[in-house]
Design an enzyme around this catalytic site. Structure first.
Site, PDB file in Angstrom:
ATOM      1  N   ASP A 166       3.202   7.382  -3.172  1.00 43.60           N
ATOM      2  CA  ASP A 166       2.049   6.513  -2.890  1.00 43.60           C
ATOM      3  C   ASP A 166       2.498   5.249  -2.022  1.00 43.60           C
ATOM      4  O   ASP A 166       3.783   4.830  -2.326  1.00 43.60           O
ATOM      5  CB  ASP A 166       0.868   5.786  -3.721  1.00 43.60           C
ATOM      6  CG  ASP A 166      -0.149   5.633  -3.316  1.00 43.60           C
ATOM      7  OD1 ASP A 166      -1.001   6.571  -3.468  1.00 43.60           O
ATOM      8  OD2 ASP A 166      -0.572   4.577  -3.025  1.00 43.60           O
ATOM      9  N   ARG A 178     -10.775  -8.290   0.800  1.00 43.61           N
ATOM     10  CA  ARG A 178      -9.624  -7.629   0.159  1.00 43.61           C
ATOM     11  C   ARG A 178      -8.331  -8.833   0.031  1.00 43.61           C
ATOM     12  O   ARG A 178      -7.563  -8.785  -0.680  1.00 43.61           O
ATOM     13  CB  ARG A 178      -8.915  -6.453   0.652  1.00 43.61           C
ATOM     14  CG  ARG A 178      -9.994  -5.407   0.729  1.00 43.61           C
ATOM     15  CD  ARG A 178      -9.800  -4.459  -0.835  1.00 43.61           C
ATOM     16  NE  ARG A 178     -10.479  -3.323  -0.901  1.00 43.61           N
ATOM     17  CZ  ARG A 178     -10.085  -2.102  -0.163  1.00 43.61           C
ATOM     18  NH1 ARG A 178      -9.051  -2.110   0.124  1.00 43.61           N
ATOM     19  NH2 ARG A 178     -11.093  -1.314  -0.384  1.00 43.61           N
TER      20      ARG A 178
END
Length: 287
Positions: free
Chosen positions: A157, A54
Site C-alpha cells: 500500500d 484532510r
C-alpha cells in the site's frame, strides 16, 4: 379561467464558508498536481473541501498559519521529504472490510484448487489488512479440501500507517462480527472484549511492505497466480491506468487472474487483459 402563479421564492444568499486557514484555488491546484505526480491520484475540482479537511490537521500539528506555508514546507528540500509521507497518507482513501465484493472469493478459491505447489498472490492496495487476510482465509479454506500447496501473499500500500495496522492484524469487534460464520473462531484470537488478532498461522502467510504503484521502480518480483487491485484505478486517469496495467501483465502467470473493483473496467486495455468474469480479468498471452 386565468390563474396567477405564486410568487417565486427567493432564497437568501448564504455567506461564504469561514475556514480556519486560507485555502486558495491556487493552493488546491498545486496540491492536485503534486498528488497526481507522487501517487497518480487525479482529484477533480469537487474535492477541494475534502482536501482541506484532510490536510488541515497537518497544518495544526505543524503550527503553520496557512496552506501556502504548508506547501512551502512540503516543497522544501530539507523538511519536505519528511512531510511527504504524511501528505500522501492524509489524501489516501482506505475504505475496506473483510470479504468486500464477496463474489471474488469463490472465484479465487476455485482458481487455487486448480493449482498446486507454491502459490503467490499480490494484494496491491492492502489498506489496513482486511483484504489480504480475506485472501489468506480463502486460501486456507480451499486447502482444507485436500489441495497441497504453499500460499504466500504480498500486501502493499502507499499509506505506511495502514500497513502497520495490517501487520499487527488487530481488529475491533465491529469488523470481526461481519466475518462469515465460524471464521472469527477459526482464524482470530480474542484479546479482550473489543479486540481480536489474526492467528499467527494467518499472519505468517502475509508480508506487508510499502509500494507506490506510480513509482518508476517496483521492489517486487513475480510471477503471481493472482493480483488484487480493487478500487484503486478509479483514482487514476486513463494514462496512469494503462501504465500500471502494462506493468501488471508480465507479473502475472500466463493463466493468472487480475481482480479489480466493481466500478472499474479496462475496455481501453484489451491488448493486455480480457474479461473472464465479473470484474475478473485474465492476461492476453501474446505479450
Amino acid at each position: 379561467m386565468k390563474t396567477s402563479l405564486p410568487p417565486a421564492i427567493v432564497l437568501p444568499k448564504l455567506p461564504p464558508i469561514q475556514r480556519e486557514f486560507v485555502f486558495t484555488d491556487d493552493d488546491f491546484d498545486r496540491i492536485r498536481r503534486f498528488i497526481h505526480q507522487r501517487a497518480g491520484i487525479a482529484l477533480n475540482p469537487s474535492k477541494k473541501d475534502m482536501v482541506y479537511g484532510r490536510l488541515v490537521r497537518r497544518i495544526r500539528t505543524l503550527q503553520l498559519g496557512s496552506f501556502a506555508a504548508y506547501l512551502e514546507l512540503l516543497f522544501s528540500a530539507d523538511r519536505g521529504r519528511e512531510e511527504l509521507e504524511h501528505f500522501v497518507n492524509a489524501l489516501t482513501t482506505n475504505l475496506t472490510y473483510f470479504f468486500r465484493e464477496e463474489h471474488h472469493f469463490p472465484i479465487l478459491a476455485d482458481h487455487l484448487r486448480s493449482r498446486s505447489g507454491d502459490i503467490q498472490i499480490w494484494c496491491s492496495a492492502a489498506s489496513t489488512g482486511e483484504e489480504p487476510y480475506s485472501l489468506a482465509m480463502t486460501a486456507l479454506e480451499a486447502a482444507s479440501s485436500g489441495v497441497r500447496q504453499s500460499v504466500s501473499i504480498l500486501a502493499t500500500d502507499l499509506d505506511t500507517n495502514v500497513l502497520r495496522t495490517g501487520a499487527e492484524g488487530i481488529y475491533g469487534a465491529e469488523a470481526i462480527n461481519k466475518l462469515p460464520s465460524g471464521m472469527a473462531q477459526r482464524y482470530f484470537d480474542r484479546l479482550d472484549e473489543q479486540r481480536w488478532q489474526a492467528k499467527p498461522a494467518l499472519r505468517q502467510m502475509i508480508r506487508f511492505q510499502p509500494l507506490n504503484l506510480v513509482d518508476p521502480q517496483w521492489s517486487i518480483r513475480g510471477p503471481f497466480d493472482a493480483i488484487f487491485c480493487r478500487n484503486v484505478m478509479i483514482y487514476f486517469d486513463r494514462d496512469t491506468q494503462l501504465a500500471v496495467l502494462r506493468r501488471f501483465a508480465p507479473l502475472l502467470k500466463p493463466d493468472g487472474l487480475l481482480f479489480v473493483g466493481h466500478s472499474e473496467n479496462f475496455y481501453h486495455a484489451t491488448d493486455l487483459f480480457r474479461l473472464r468474469g465479473k470484474t475478473v480479468y485474465e492476461r492476453v498471452n501474446a505479450l
